[in-house]
Design a protein around this motif. Sequence first.
Motif, short mmCIF file in Angstrom:
data_model
loop_
_atom_site.label_atom_id
_atom_site.label_comp_id
_atom_site.label_asym_id
_atom_site.label_seq_id
_atom_site.Cartn_x
_atom_site.Cartn_y
_atom_site.Cartn_z
N LYS A 41 28.14 29.56 37.20
CA LYS A 41 26.86 29.14 37.55
C LYS A 41 26.83 27.71 37.42
CE LYS A 41 22.66 30.58 38.12
NZ LYS A 41 22.28 30.85 39.29
N SER A 42 27.17 26.88 36.45
CA SER A 42 27.21 25.57 36.27
C SER A 42 27.82 24.79 37.44
CB SER A 42 27.88 24.93 34.84
OG SER A 42 29.04 25.02 34.96
N MET A 66 24.24 19.73 26.04
CA MET A 66 23.14 20.81 26.25
C MET A 66 23.65 21.58 27.22
SD MET A 66 19.43 19.10 25.36
CE MET A 66 19.76 17.25 25.89
N LYS A 114 11.81 20.84 17.80
CA LYS A 114 12.51 20.78 18.98
C LYS A 114 13.85 20.02 18.60
CE LYS A 114 11.62 20.58 23.59
NZ LYS A 114 10.33 20.32 24.72
N LEU A 143 23.36 29.54 30.09
CA LEU A 143 23.30 30.59 28.86
C LEU A 143 22.79 32.00 29.37
CD1 LEU A 143 21.30 28.20 26.51
CD2 LEU A 143 23.67 28.82 26.53
N LEU A 144 21.89 32.21 30.31
CA LEU A 144 21.48 33.59 30.77
C LEU A 144 22.46 34.19 31.41
CD1 LEU A 144 17.58 32.85 31.57
CD2 LEU A 144 18.60 34.47 29.92
N ASN A 145 23.25 33.49 32.35
CA ASN A 145 24.43 34.15 33.04
C ASN A 145 25.56 34.58 32.40
OD1 ASN A 145 24.61 34.51 35.90
ND2 ASN A 145 26.62 32.96 35.80
N PRO A 163 22.26 24.40 30.39
CA PRO A 163 21.05 24.95 30.69
C PRO A 163 20.74 26.24 30.59
CG PRO A 163 22.71 23.55 32.45
CD PRO A 163 23.48 23.83 31.22
N PRO A 164 19.71 26.74 30.69
CA PRO A 164 19.09 28.03 30.27
C PRO A 164 19.72 28.93 31.43
CG PRO A 164 17.12 26.75 30.73
CD PRO A 164 18.59 25.69 30.43
N GLU A 165 19.75 28.47 32.63
CA GLU A 165 20.52 29.33 33.53
C GLU A 165 21.84 29.77 33.22
OE1 GLU A 165 18.85 26.50 33.71
OE2 GLU A 165 18.29 25.95 36.01
N TYR A 185 17.34 18.31 20.22
CA TYR A 185 18.03 17.71 21.22
C TYR A 185 19.41 17.40 20.99
CZ TYR A 185 13.13 16.59 22.47
OH TYR A 185 11.64 16.89 22.76
N TYR A 236 23.69 18.28 31.57
CA TYR A 236 22.43 18.56 31.48
C TYR A 236 21.44 17.59 30.95
CZ TYR A 236 18.58 21.94 31.80
OH TYR A 236 17.63 22.74 32.15
#
Length: 376
Positions: free
Chosen positions: A249-250, A13, A3, A19-21, A15-17, A5, A338
């Motif tokens: 999004k961010s 980092m 994993k 990245l998805l956007n 956030p997945p939100e 970091y 993040y």
Amino acid sequence: MKKRYLMTPGPTMVPPEVLLNMAQSMIHHRAPDFTPIFRRVSENLKYVFQTENPVVIFASSGTGAMEASIINTLSAGDKAIAVEGGKFGQRWCDLCSAYKVNVVKLSIDWSKSITPEEIEKALKENPDTKAVFITLCETSSGALTDIKAIGEVVKKTDAILVVDAISGLGAEEFYTDKWNVDITVTGSQKALMLPPGLAFASINKKAEALMEKSTLPKYYFSIKKSLKNLKDDTTPYTPAVSLLIGLDKSLEMIKEEGIENIWARHKKLANAIRAGIKTIGLELYPKNPSNVVTTVKVPEGIDGGKIIKILRDKYGITIAGGQDHLKGKIFRIATLGYADTFDVTTIISALELTLAELGHKLDVGEGTKAAIKALL
Ligand SMILES: *Cc1c(COP(=O)(O)O)cnc(C)c1O
């Protein structure tokens, strides 16, 4: 399996939100789908900058906005003051020199932060100064500068105050307007929780007035052109569409949390890291440490490079080392953007295991315990 970091002071980092956007089909930047996104992003950026003034966006790394702030306000031979307290202060000096700006360098030990008195003295000695270039958080040392107090000093003069807040904006308490900052610059890959590739600059009226007199060459980085287009919710050239969709999004996440709460979170995490570090028996490098990045002195007899290598190869954690004369002498841990509670315990625990492996005397677990207690 490992994993991973990312705990460097940029990139950080994402956030997945976010990245998805960004994972959407391409849209056209002059088509109606893009306009509301650009308008929203431009508005929400003002909130992060804490300004009523426009914020222009460039498709570049943060340094592009630093360069823009020089070439749009100054002319060759103009005098400027720059604080050289680390790598990024040096960049201000180098950029000024590259454009034949007559730069007065205020060089300080990297562990220190410039004082408002030192700025005041330099301005008195150089009354023809057009601009003061300074760094909110000097990421190479981890030192924080008192911009609020310096803003009080510079506002009494004709000079503009330009702040490199690339790592600090959205992490440290900072008010562009209230603190009399004429231009604030930042980039996407730090507290804004995005990949690298966007640069931003806020411009107030005092800076705009100086822009009228500037004769340094500029084309892509013309702030005037950007400001003109901003009125129509566009950019002069093709913007980094996907990054701006990510930024949308961010910024929504930042607004939802609230900027003061975000500053408090960074403070809490940095405090806990510092508590862990001290308990392990290590020392902090800067006299006035920022909450962006915690800079730690490598203990006597330990190879600083090995700390970074073990953390990366064995535990999947990327932190940063020192640059120039600090190479091997410090390491830097960022809890930036993040970052949350358990990033603190992850890094302190991993550091304890690493130091134990390298033969540093410590009671493994005590640092983590101190960090958790500081989070309570
Ligand atoms: C990261 C950083 C920069 C550099 O920005 P780039 O995006 O690499 O151009 C400049 N100043 C500070 C204080 C930084 O932390």
